[in-house]
Motif scaffolding. Structure first.
Motif, PDB file in Angstrom:
ATOM      1  N   MET A  14       0.819  -1.218   0.000  1.00  0.00           N
ATOM      2  CA  MET A  14       0.000   0.000   0.000  1.00  0.00           C
ATOM      3  C   MET A  14       0.850   1.263   0.000  1.00  0.00           C
ATOM      4  SD  MET A  14      -3.005  -1.232   2.590  1.00  0.00           S
ATOM      5  CE  MET A  14      -3.971   0.269   2.469  1.00  0.00           C
ATOM      6  N   GLY A  15       1.881   1.293   0.804  1.00  0.00           N
ATOM      7  CA  GLY A  15       2.733   2.478   0.868  1.00  0.00           C
ATOM      8  C   GLY A  15       2.042   3.672   1.516  1.00  0.00           C
ATOM      9  N   LYS A  16       2.592   4.851   1.262  1.00  0.00           N
ATOM     10  CA  LYS A  16       2.040   6.095   1.808  1.00  0.00           C
ATOM     11  C   LYS A  16       1.325   6.828   0.684  1.00  0.00           C
ATOM     12  CE  LYS A  16       3.044  10.207   4.337  1.00  0.00           C
ATOM     13  NZ  LYS A  16       3.334  11.489   4.050  1.00  0.00           N
ATOM     14  N   LEU A  17       0.035   7.115   0.897  1.00  0.00           N
ATOM     15  CA  LEU A  17      -0.799   7.748  -0.114  1.00  0.00           C
ATOM     16  C   LEU A  17      -0.875   9.259   0.090  1.00  0.00           C
ATOM     17  CD1 LEU A  17      -2.910   7.578  -2.445  1.00  0.00           C
ATOM     18  CD2 LEU A  17      -4.646   7.207  -0.660  1.00  0.00           C
ATOM     19  N   THR A  18      -0.711   9.998  -0.997  1.00  0.00           N
ATOM     20  CA  THR A  18      -0.954  11.436  -0.983  1.00  0.00           C
ATOM     21  C   THR A  18      -1.808  11.798  -2.195  1.00  0.00           C
ATOM     22  OG1 THR A  18       1.124  11.869  -2.148  1.00  0.00           O
ATOM     23  CG2 THR A  18       1.165  12.071   0.265  1.00  0.00           C
ATOM     24  N   PHE A  19      -2.594  12.849  -2.011  1.00  0.00           N
ATOM     25  CA  PHE A  19      -3.416  13.379  -3.086  1.00  0.00           C
ATOM     26  C   PHE A  19      -2.967  14.795  -3.402  1.00  0.00           C
ATOM     27  CE2 PHE A  19      -6.732  10.566  -1.037  1.00  0.00           C
ATOM     28  CZ  PHE A  19      -6.816   9.658  -2.071  1.00  0.00           C
ATOM     29  N   ASP A  20      -2.966  15.132  -4.675  1.00  0.00           N
ATOM     30  CA  ASP A  20      -2.725  16.494  -5.150  1.00  0.00           C
ATOM     31  C   ASP A  20      -3.993  16.906  -5.897  1.00  0.00           C
ATOM     32  OD1 ASP A  20      -1.816  18.905  -6.166  1.00  0.00           O
ATOM     33  OD2 ASP A  20      -0.385  17.999  -7.556  1.00  0.00           O
ATOM     34  N   LEU A  21      -4.842  17.683  -5.232  1.00  0.00           N
ATOM     35  CA  LEU A  21      -6.121  18.065  -5.822  1.00  0.00           C
ATOM     36  C   LEU A  21      -5.912  19.138  -6.868  1.00  0.00           C
ATOM     37  CD1 LEU A  21      -8.393  18.129  -2.640  1.00  0.00           C
ATOM     38  CD2 LEU A  21      -7.806  16.214  -4.145  1.00  0.00           C
ATOM     39  N   LYS A  22      -6.451  18.916  -8.050  1.00  0.00           N
ATOM     40  CA  LYS A  22      -6.308  19.850  -9.163  1.00  0.00           C
ATOM     41  C   LYS A  22      -7.536  20.731  -9.347  1.00  0.00           C
ATOM     42  CE  LYS A  22      -2.311  18.179 -10.343  1.00  0.00           C
ATOM     43  NZ  LYS A  22      -1.101  18.951 -10.075  1.00  0.00           N
ATOM     44  N   GLU A  23      -8.710  20.165  -9.116  1.00  0.00           N
ATOM     45  CA  GLU A  23      -9.940  20.929  -9.334  1.00  0.00           C
ATOM     46  C   GLU A  23     -11.077  20.334  -8.514  1.00  0.00           C
ATOM     47  OE1 GLU A  23     -12.835  22.271 -13.020  1.00  0.00           O
ATOM     48  OE2 GLU A  23     -10.818  21.546 -13.459  1.00  0.00           O
ATOM     49  N   MET A  24     -11.906  21.219  -7.986  1.00  0.00           N
ATOM     50  CA  MET A  24     -13.155  20.818  -7.324  1.00  0.00           C
ATOM     51  C   MET A  24     -14.249  21.640  -7.985  1.00  0.00           C
ATOM     52  SD  MET A  24     -11.977  20.601  -3.352  1.00  0.00           S
ATOM     53  CE  MET A  24     -13.231  19.485  -2.775  1.00  0.00           C
ATOM     54  N   ARG A  25     -15.214  20.942  -8.578  1.00  0.00           N
ATOM     55  CA  ARG A  25     -16.251  21.625  -9.342  1.00  0.00           C
ATOM     56  C   ARG A  25     -17.624  21.230  -8.791  1.00  0.00           C
ATOM     57  NH1 ARG A  25     -15.878  21.225 -15.742  1.00  0.00           N
ATOM     58  NH2 ARG A  25     -13.907  22.217 -15.193  1.00  0.00           N
ATOM     59  N   GLU A  26     -18.377  22.226  -8.344  1.00  0.00           N
ATOM     60  CA  GLU A  26     -19.720  21.981  -7.839  1.00  0.00           C
ATOM     61  C   GLU A  26     -20.653  21.690  -9.013  1.00  0.00           C
ATOM     62  OE1 GLU A  26     -22.879  23.948  -4.710  1.00  0.00           O
ATOM     63  OE2 GLU A  26     -21.535  25.291  -5.806  1.00  0.00           O
ATOM     64  N   LEU A  27     -21.247  20.490  -9.002  1.00  0.00           N
ATOM     65  CA  LEU A  27     -22.195  20.104 -10.038  1.00  0.00           C
ATOM     66  C   LEU A  27     -23.617  20.443  -9.621  1.00  0.00           C
ATOM     67  CD1 LEU A  27     -20.677  16.623 -10.968  1.00  0.00           C
ATOM     68  CD2 LEU A  27     -20.221  18.850 -12.028  1.00  0.00           C
TER      69      LEU A  27
END
Length: 142
Positions: free
Chosen positions: A84-97
């Motif tokens: 599994m390792g170490k997980l990271t997220f790099d959020l690029k966009e959040m769009r309200e639908l």
């Protein structure tokens, strides 16, 4: 995709929420998921997903329907904490639908032991707001 969003509307009406607050709550869900994953706890990680047979996951092996099947697939692909390792997220966009539906697009990265090799890719997830909080109802990860 639009049909899925309509089909999974919560039965109990939840009050409209400010988009800024909603996005902050979704970031918190993703941070909690990354922490759970990095501890090797897949059941904890899956708490960010809608616990339904209608959950949709799209990955390199195709479509998966259902919370339990998605968990089972993760367990097969990542049998232990070193995989599994170490997980990271790099959020690029959040769009309200809609006031109760938000699309999140980003990059995921797994930092793992040299022998296992690092993994990374992109994802798009659809979050739906339920009475018990924001949950992922559809996930496309590559």
């Amino acid at each position: 995709m639009l049909l899925l969003i309509t089909a999974c509307a919560p039965t109990a009406k939840v009050p409209v929420q400010d988009a800024t607050v909603a996005k902050a709550e979704i970031r918190k869900v993703l941070e909690e998921q990354a922490d759970c994953w990095s501890r090797g706890d897949l059941e904890c990680y899956m708490q960010g997903y809608w616990k339904s047979d209608s959950l949709l996951f799209v990955g390199s092996k195709g479509l998966t329907y259902g919370w339990q099947q998605t968990l089972d697939n993760y367990k097969r692909s990542y049998p232990d904490a070193s995989a599994m390792g170490k997980l990271t997220f790099d959020l690029k966009e959040m769009r309200e639908l809609s006031p109760e539906t938000i699309l999140v697009v980003g990059k995921w990265h797994l930092q793992r032991e040299a022998a296992k090799g690092n993994l990374e890719g992109h994802f798009s997830v659809v979050f739906k707001r339920f009475a018990d909080g924001w949950k992922i109802v559809a996930d496309h990860s590559s």
